[in-house]
Scaffold this motif. Structure first.
Motif, mmCIF file in Angstrom:
data_model
loop_
_atom_site.group_PDB
_atom_site.id
_atom_site.type_symbol
_atom_site.label_atom_id
_atom_site.label_comp_id
_atom_site.label_asym_id
_atom_site.label_seq_id
_atom_site.Cartn_x
_atom_site.Cartn_y
_atom_site.Cartn_z
ATOM 1 N N ALA A 196 1.142 -1.442 -0.379
ATOM 2 C CA ALA A 196 -0.112 -0.059 -0.416
ATOM 3 C C ALA A 196 0.772 1.323 0.121
ATOM 4 O O ALA A 196 2.101 1.762 0.643
ATOM 5 N N LYS A 197 1.122 2.542 -0.609
ATOM 6 C CA LYS A 197 0.774 3.172 -0.356
ATOM 7 C C LYS A 197 0.112 4.554 0.702
ATOM 8 O O LYS A 197 -0.628 3.846 1.304
ATOM 9 N N LYS A 226 -3.374 4.631 2.877
ATOM 10 C CA LYS A 226 -3.682 4.960 3.941
ATOM 11 C C LYS A 226 -3.058 5.993 4.443
ATOM 12 O O LYS A 226 -1.822 6.851 3.833
ATOM 13 N N PHE A 227 -3.656 7.011 5.288
ATOM 14 C CA PHE A 227 -3.348 7.987 5.394
ATOM 15 C C PHE A 227 -3.116 8.376 6.593
ATOM 16 O O PHE A 227 -4.177 8.291 7.471
ATOM 17 N N TYR A 228 -1.632 8.453 7.290
ATOM 18 C CA TYR A 228 -1.410 9.441 8.283
ATOM 19 C C TYR A 228 -1.729 10.958 8.671
ATOM 20 O O TYR A 228 -0.657 11.417 7.634
ATOM 21 N N ASP A 229 -2.425 11.688 9.658
ATOM 22 C CA ASP A 229 -2.228 12.828 10.124
ATOM 23 C C ASP A 229 -1.482 13.434 10.794
ATOM 24 O O ASP A 229 -0.821 12.816 11.723
ATOM 25 N N LYS A 287 6.376 3.600 0.154
ATOM 26 C CA LYS A 287 7.078 5.051 -0.538
ATOM 27 C C LYS A 287 5.415 5.827 0.300
ATOM 28 O O LYS A 287 4.778 5.410 0.099
ATOM 29 N N ILE A 288 6.309 6.927 0.763
ATOM 30 C CA ILE A 288 5.386 8.302 0.780
ATOM 31 C C ILE A 288 4.648 9.599 0.579
ATOM 32 O O ILE A 288 5.673 9.712 -0.518
ATOM 33 N N HIS A 289 3.400 10.143 0.355
ATOM 34 C CA HIS A 289 3.073 10.425 -0.345
ATOM 35 C C HIS A 289 3.231 12.229 0.829
ATOM 36 O O HIS A 289 2.116 11.333 1.401
ATOM 37 N N ILE A 290 3.558 12.998 0.816
ATOM 38 C CA ILE A 290 2.466 14.180 1.359
ATOM 39 C C ILE A 290 1.691 14.892 0.555
ATOM 40 O O ILE A 290 1.945 15.088 -0.048
ATOM 41 N N GLU A 322 -1.381 9.272 -13.702
ATOM 42 C CA GLU A 322 -1.023 9.497 -14.989
ATOM 43 C C GLU A 322 0.393 9.369 -14.743
ATOM 44 O O GLU A 322 1.457 9.202 -15.812
ATOM 45 N N GLU A 323 1.342 9.658 -14.159
ATOM 46 C CA GLU A 323 2.404 9.790 -13.208
ATOM 47 C C GLU A 323 3.619 8.488 -13.247
ATOM 48 O O GLU A 323 3.900 8.143 -12.626
ATOM 49 N N GLU A 324 2.357 7.397 -13.097
ATOM 50 C CA GLU A 324 2.077 6.240 -12.555
ATOM 51 C C GLU A 324 2.340 6.101 -10.681
ATOM 52 O O GLU A 324 3.719 5.187 -10.472
ATOM 53 N N LEU A 325 2.304 6.789 -9.734
ATOM 54 C CA LEU A 325 2.000 7.242 -8.430
ATOM 55 C C LEU A 325 1.363 6.611 -7.594
ATOM 56 O O LEU A 325 1.209 6.382 -6.236
ATOM 57 N N PHE A 326 0.883 5.567 -8.096
ATOM 58 C CA PHE A 326 -0.479 5.005 -7.465
ATOM 59 C C PHE A 326 -0.985 3.834 -8.834
ATOM 60 O O PHE A 326 -1.413 4.126 -9.517
#
Length: 394
Positions: free
Chosen positions: A2-3, A73-76, A240-243, A390-394
């Protein structure tokens, strides 16, 4: 695997009842709109990433063909209480005096920017924001002599009130009755929940000024954010983490990714692959805090992709162009080679600055309209989601 998304909201979003649950639900909705034969559910839990510090974790679970998978998953990251804790004890009068002093202190550079842009193209709109701050702070401060005069009027006629209500031959009684009270009444009428807004605005603006100008609370905030990134990296191995950052949250994220006179942590360099900014006040801060972005470590340039969502009508948002038009970005963080992938998001036809827009706070309110208060409404999330695919980040 999972991202992982880290959600860093804007400072005022606590006041507007935004949350990571709402943000994740909008993301979940876009997944549903773009999938066939799958159901997406949300699970929410609380975790302690260090003693006394909690994060809300929202997992998006895909159910398909009797199988369940956590796909995002989202962490706040909660920072508001850390940022404003020194100011919470002050009363509304002190807060507004502080707000007034801050605006007066900035007025020389505000006036300078009206004539010398220095590459910043929204000086009129930002001057307008500070002018609104000044009017709000003055309205509260003017209530003090008005209240004294009103009290005195209970026992004597207004025409009989003398000193101390005259200063340098200026009749404060007349000034208060003819100008202060009508101005204050007008502001109270056109700004709903004005007392809460004034209190929140004065506190938050003062704290942001201290954070940017003097680094107040920055070490504690960024230290906690580093600890959250460390917790995520150790709990979700190789993810991998997305901000995902909005408004002031994007400035905190920028401080994490491009620290001043320091280097990013190993976990930051290893795990973070995407930086999303929504309504980022980058240029607003650069124009009025000219040295804030200097001496930054640029090691993350080669490791990141950056998506930036902006509205031309938003007085705070940055389009990373040399003019106030829609289009591809022309620059990034000062000294950096990384330029964001720009996404323009408008909820109405672009409007020029006007007196009506000034009175109704239009260009300031637009900053809140990247999503509807309801999670069922449309939002900029669709464009963000599509660009991630589109950027293949998900």
């Amino acid at each position: 695997m999972a991202k992982i998304g880290v959600y860093i909201t804007g400072l005022g979003e606590t006041f507007h009842q935004e949350s990571v649950e709402k943000y994740a639900t909008r993301f979940r909705n876009e997944l549903s709109y773009n999938s066939i034969g799958a159901i997406f559910e949300i699970k929410t839990e609380k975790i302690d990433y260090q003693e006394g510090k909690q994060s809300t974790v929202v997992s998006i679970i895909e159910k398909k063909d009797t199988k369940e998978n956590v796909i995002y998953k989202f962490y706040d990251f909660k920072y508001r209480e850390i940022l404003i804790e020194k100011f919470n004890k002050y009363n509304i009068l002190y807060k507004n005096v502080l707000l007034f002093v801050l605006v007066v202190k900035k007025f020389p550079i505000l006036l300078k920017r009206l004539f010398f842009y220095n590459g910043y193209n929204r000086t009129g709109q930002t001057f307008y924001i500070f002018l609104i701050f000044l009017i709000i702070s003055l309205a509260i401060l003017f209530m003090i002599p008005s209240a004294i005069i009103a009290f005195m009027a209970l026992t004597t006629k207004l025409t009989e009130i003398q000193l101390p209500f005259k200063i340098a031959n200026i009749d404060l009684t007349y000034f208060s009755v003819m100008f202060v009270m009508p101005l204050t009444t007008l502001l109270l009428l056109i700004i709903p929940r004005s007392k809460e807004i004034v209190t929140s605005l004065a506190t938050e603006f003062a704290c942001v000024d201290s954070y940017i100008q003097y680094g107040d609370q920055s070490q504690l905030i960024l230290g906690n954010l580093d600890l959250l990134i460390e917790y995520i990296s150790e709990t979700n191995i190789d993810s991998k983490i997305h901000i995902h950052s909005y408004s002031l949250g994007s400035i905190l994220a920028l401080d994490l990714l491009y620290p001043i006179g320091n280097v990013p942590s190993i976990n930051t360099k290893k795990s973070i692959e995407l930086f999303i900014t929504i309504g980022t006040p980058y240029e607003f801060i650069k124009a009025y805090y000219t040295n804030f972005y200097t001496n930054r470590c640029l090691e993350m340039d080669e490791k990141l992709k950056w998506i930036n969502v902006y509205s031309i009508s938003d007085a705070l948002a940055t389009n990373f162009k040399k003019d106030g038009t829609i289009g591809e970005s022309e620059f990034g963080i000062e000294g950096s080679s990384l330029k964001p992938i720009n996404i323009n998001y408008e909820i109405s036809p672009i409007q020029d600055f006007s007196l009506i827009n000034f009175i109704t706070l239009y260009h300031l309110k637009i900053h809140q309209y990247y999503w509807d208060a309801s999670t069922n409404g449309q939002s900029c999330m669709r464009m963000v989601f599509n660009k991630m695919k589109e950027e293949e980040l998900f």
